[in-house]
Enzyme design. Structure first.
Site, PDB file in Angstrom:
ATOM      1  N   TRP A 237       3.573   3.685  -8.839  1.00  0.00           N
ATOM      2  CA  TRP A 237       2.375   4.533  -8.887  1.00  0.00           C
ATOM      3  C   TRP A 237       1.899   4.952  -7.496  1.00  0.00           C
ATOM      4  O   TRP A 237       0.880   5.606  -7.373  1.00  0.00           O
ATOM      5  CB  TRP A 237       1.229   3.785  -9.582  1.00  0.00           C
ATOM      6  CG  TRP A 237       1.556   3.317 -10.955  1.00  0.00           C
ATOM      7  CD1 TRP A 237       1.420   4.015 -12.132  1.00  0.00           C
ATOM      8  CD2 TRP A 237       2.108   2.040 -11.317  1.00  0.00           C
ATOM      9  NE1 TRP A 237       1.838   3.242 -13.185  1.00  0.00           N
ATOM     10  CE2 TRP A 237       2.263   2.025 -12.728  1.00  0.00           C
ATOM     11  CE3 TRP A 237       2.478   0.901 -10.602  1.00  0.00           C
ATOM     12  CZ2 TRP A 237       2.778   0.933 -13.416  1.00  0.00           C
ATOM     13  CZ3 TRP A 237       3.001  -0.196 -11.279  1.00  0.00           C
ATOM     14  CH2 TRP A 237       3.145  -0.170 -12.678  1.00  0.00           C
ATOM     15  N   ASP A 238       2.615   4.554  -6.442  1.00  0.00           N
ATOM     16  CA  ASP A 238       2.145   4.760  -5.067  1.00  0.00           C
ATOM     17  C   ASP A 238       0.793   4.085  -4.862  1.00  0.00           C
ATOM     18  O   ASP A 238      -0.055   4.574  -4.122  1.00  0.00           O
ATOM     19  CB  ASP A 238       2.070   6.251  -4.731  1.00  0.00           C
ATOM     20  CG  ASP A 238       1.913   6.500  -3.229  1.00  0.00           C
ATOM     21  OD1 ASP A 238       2.230   5.597  -2.436  1.00  0.00           O
ATOM     22  OD2 ASP A 238       1.451   7.585  -2.842  1.00  0.00           O
ATOM     23  N   TYR A 239       0.596   2.945  -5.513  1.00  0.00           N
ATOM     24  CA  TYR A 239      -0.617   2.161  -5.318  1.00  0.00           C
ATOM     25  C   TYR A 239      -0.383   1.127  -4.220  1.00  0.00           C
ATOM     26  O   TYR A 239      -0.521  -0.082  -4.411  1.00  0.00           O
ATOM     27  CB  TYR A 239      -1.017   1.473  -6.625  1.00  0.00           C
ATOM     28  CG  TYR A 239      -1.725   2.366  -7.626  1.00  0.00           C
ATOM     29  CD1 TYR A 239      -2.369   3.537  -7.237  1.00  0.00           C
ATOM     30  CD2 TYR A 239      -1.776   2.017  -8.972  1.00  0.00           C
ATOM     31  CE1 TYR A 239      -3.027   4.337  -8.155  1.00  0.00           C
ATOM     32  CE2 TYR A 239      -2.437   2.813  -9.898  1.00  0.00           C
ATOM     33  CZ  TYR A 239      -3.054   3.983  -9.486  1.00  0.00           C
ATOM     34  OH  TYR A 239      -3.713   4.772 -10.403  1.00  0.00           O
ATOM     35  N   ASP A 240       0.006   1.629  -3.042  1.00  0.00           N
ATOM     36  CA  ASP A 240       0.185   0.742  -1.898  1.00  0.00           C
ATOM     37  C   ASP A 240      -1.168   0.383  -1.299  1.00  0.00           C
ATOM     38  O   ASP A 240      -2.214   0.871  -1.750  1.00  0.00           O
ATOM     39  CB  ASP A 240       1.097   1.392  -0.865  1.00  0.00           C
ATOM     40  CG  ASP A 240       0.592   2.759  -0.401  1.00  0.00           C
ATOM     41  OD1 ASP A 240      -0.436   3.225  -0.928  1.00  0.00           O
ATOM     42  OD2 ASP A 240       1.216   3.355   0.477  1.00  0.00           O
TER      43      ASP A 240
ATOM     44  N   LYS B 243      -6.418   1.258  -3.648  1.00  0.00           N
ATOM     45  CA  LYS B 243      -6.490   2.586  -4.249  1.00  0.00           C
ATOM     46  C   LYS B 243      -6.987   2.524  -5.689  1.00  0.00           C
ATOM     47  O   LYS B 243      -7.641   3.449  -6.176  1.00  0.00           O
ATOM     48  CB  LYS B 243      -5.113   3.251  -4.215  1.00  0.00           C
ATOM     49  CG  LYS B 243      -4.632   3.667  -2.842  1.00  0.00           C
ATOM     50  CD  LYS B 243      -3.263   4.335  -2.949  1.00  0.00           C
ATOM     51  CE  LYS B 243      -2.776   4.843  -1.602  1.00  0.00           C
ATOM     52  NZ  LYS B 243      -1.441   5.492  -1.722  1.00  0.00           N
TER      53      LYS B 243
END
Length: 659
Positions: A294-297, A322
């Site tokens: 999810w690109d929840y870095d 995020k």
């Protein structure tokens, strides 16, 4: 952890990133007397090629070092100003090329300072500044003169060995300030997302602060049995010098939205990682997102503080995310201070993917924003019969709440990959034990594109295409917006949130920003703006922040009431800072706009202070004296909103015709 009262010596205020200033001259009672003290223009927009100048993000936060206010421009020029007048004292240009096309724009969030206690008091480079550059250099300068430190690396700089061929020069860069602990300079990196499965590694490096010799390197991602790169640290880091620990907010493995070639949780990606700063060895790690697709870095600096838990005081690491979570971890062990539950999350991934069945959810501190969106919450500035574009975009999407996986059908992400909280991070008042953070509220459409189709695809305007070479799917991303140019979810689109950590409750929310700088005729609807930048809180009880409109704002720290606005030459999409100089408190912000968000651009650093005796009120400041008042962007009639929306639609149609 708090710097001396007159100083702001680190990017985050102190080495732990609390963004708390123990200054009390400016208060809710006198903030209306703030006026513009000075402004300084870097000249970037005139001195660079238009193609480069309009790919900038002026996100720097100045620091106060050696009686100078020091910051970096998006092109890594380092500038030292007189803190009282804004006059330039010195300037250093590392000669960054205009032609690099950096993936994350030309950006430099700040520099860091260090003093060599073993050197004579008058020695050159006893007090020095470190900066990472867009072209992968670590530079050391004398903090008093701006001259390169000859004994550091090759004439004052070290070139980072990436150990991998880049797709183009701008695939790898450094955007956030380095940190220093126990005479070791620690540097992360920013690497282009979604380009390829076999991306560069997200190696974090530690260099000797005196010589520039590489002391250690650490790859956060465990590569056994997987194909992936990244897990880099692009966001700011924090240091506990007493414990000898550096805290890394790591990012996702490559590519962001498909993990079929990297089965498992992918440790230590998407984690708070504590390293022993003298050796680079792992002390502990806590993963925030398992097997991230999810690109929840982790986008924000870990905040180090001492908090009251209800069972005694503890030294902790607070990590905003995020997703809108705040994880609170013991600083010595990395264990959660309050329970974190592994909860089942949506499944049914794309072919070849293997999702984690659960994700970690904090139980004590509530999320800073909603994490689910229903179609009946679509924002309707005009009746659906006039504009149904949001319904048309959102209704076909998969929408099962937080952690719904990417799909070829198209998936609704809320929060979006830009947050929640972004790189601006949080601020913490250690006296009142309150955490403050900005959050964005916007919907994002993410769609996996089969490889054969992706190779022939030309994305529409406003749609980002990531080819994810080596994976069976490319990906497209777009923010869900109506034909009128408005976000599809209801306002507010940007908020400041205050959290009582001990009680585990939200104290207040306050909308940040209006449409004044985007709407026709300067109409100021108080709908908020997306907020990637952060805040600063003071002992005087005031919280300051910028936004994607051209104002610096002051809020009452106790109530969240907006108190004051200071006009800027461009939006202040940067973290503000504050300091005391010759008995007066100043508040400073970089006002450069945001090229990715389509705001106006600028190259100014602007300082405010209280009016002195006999000084007239500033034309650049205004007080917010009542809710819903003229300058607050108060409620307007439904008919007027419709009229404005139609005008917006007409202007957009006219621009398309002219293009």
């Amino acid at each position: 952890m708090v710097a001396p009262a007159q100083s702001w010596q680190h990017w985050g205020g102190d080495a732990g990133g609390t963004r708390f200033a123990p200054l009390s001259e400016i208060t809710p009672a006198n903030v209306d007397r703030l006026l513009r003290a000075w402004d300084y223009r870097t000249g970037d927009l005139e001195s660079r090629t238009p193609a480069a100048a309009f790919r900038t993000k002026f996100e720097a936060t100045p620091i106060l070092v050696e009686d100078s206010l020091v910051f970096c421009t998006p092109f890594n020029e380092v500038v030292a100003l007189d803190p009282g007048t804004g006059a330039q004292r010195w300037r250093f240009d590392p000669k960054v090329s205009d032609g690099r096309r950096p993936a994350n724009r030309y950006a430099c969030r700040g520099v860091t300072s260090w003093v060599d206690r073993t050197a004579p008091a008058d020695a050159a480079c006893r007090s020095r500044l470190f900066m990472g550059t867009v072209d992968a250099r670590l530079i050391a300068l004398d903090a008093r003169t701006g001259r390169p430190c000859a004994g550091f690396g090759d004439g004052g700089e070290v070139r980072i060995d990436i150990a991998k061929d880049l797709l183009w020069p701008g695939e790898f860069q450094i955007t956030s300030a380095p940190v220093v602990g126990r005479d070791v300079v620690v540097v992360g990196s920013s690497i282009a997302d979604n380009q390829r499965l076999d991306a560069p590694k997200g190696t974090v490096r530690g260099f000797d602060a005196r010589t520039g010799v590489l002391r250690w390197s650490f790859d956060p991602l465990i590569h056994d049995g997987i194909q992936a790169g990244h897990a880099n640290v692009w966001a700011p880091m924090s240091v506990d010098d007493e414990r000898g620990l550096v805290f890394l907010p790591t990012s996702s493995p490559s590519p962001d939205f498909f993990g079929g070639a990297r089965p498992g949780d992918n440790k230590h990606a998407d984690s708070v990682v504590a390293l022993r700063v003298d050796s680079g060895t792992l002390a502990w790690s806590f993963q925030i997102t398992h097997h991230d697709v999810w690109d929840y870095d982790l986008p924000a600096q870990p905040t180090l503080a001492r908090i009251e838990t209800g069972q005694g005081a503890r030294d902790v690491v607070m990590q905003p995310t995020k997703q809108g979570f705040v994880f609170v971890l013991d600083r010595d062990t990395g264990q959660p201070v309050w329970p974190v539950e592994e909860r089942a999350v949506p499944q049914g991934a794309a072919e070849g993917e293997a999702l984690s069945p659960t994700q970690p959810f904090p139980t004590h501190v509530p999320p800073l924003l909603d994490q689910r969106f229903a179609l009946d919450e679509i924002f309707r500035a005009v009746p659906r019969a006039i504009d149904s574009s949001c319904d048309d975009q959102l209704a076909p999407l998969r929408n099962d709440g937080l952690y719904t996986p990417p799909s070829t059908q198209g998936t609704l992400f809320f929060p979006m990959t830009g947050g929640g909280v972004n790189w601006g991070g949080a601020a913490f008042d250690p006296v009142h034990q309150i955490l403050y953070a900005n959050v964005s509220r916007a919907l994002q459409i993410v769609r996996l594109i089969p490889r054969a189709q992706a190779e022939r695809m030309t994305p529409h305007r406003g749609v980002d295409l990531g080819l994810q070479r080596g994976a069976p799917f490319a990906v497209t991303r777009s923010v869900a917006m109506s034909k009128l140019g408005l976000l599809c979810n209801r306002p507010p689109w940007g908020e400041m949130v205050a959290v009582d950590l001990k009680a585990g409750r939200i104290l207040w929310r306050s909308t940040v920003g209006t449409t004044e700088d985007r709407a026709p005729l300067g109409l100021a609807f108080k709908w908020g703006t997306p907020l990637v930048n952060g805040v600063v809180v003071t002992a005087g009880g005031v919280v300051f922040t910028g936004a994607m409109d051209a104002y610096l704002r002051a809020f009452d720290a106790a109530s969240g009431r907006e108190l004051w606005q200071g006009r800027l030459p461009a939006p202040g999409v940067a973290n503000p800072m504050t300091y005391q100089w010759k008995g007066e408190q100043y508040v400073v912000i970089a006002a450069g706009g945001h090229s990715e968000a389509g705001t106006s651009l600028g190259d100014a650093v602007v300082a405010f202070r209280l009016a002195r005796d006999g000084e007239a009120p500033s034309l650049w400041s205004r007080t917010i004296d009542r809710p819903g008042g003229r300058f607050a962007g108060g409620a307007l009639s439904a008919g007027f909103v419709v009229l404005v929306a139609l005008l917006l639609a007409w202007l957009r149609w006219r621009r398309r015709r002219q293009a």
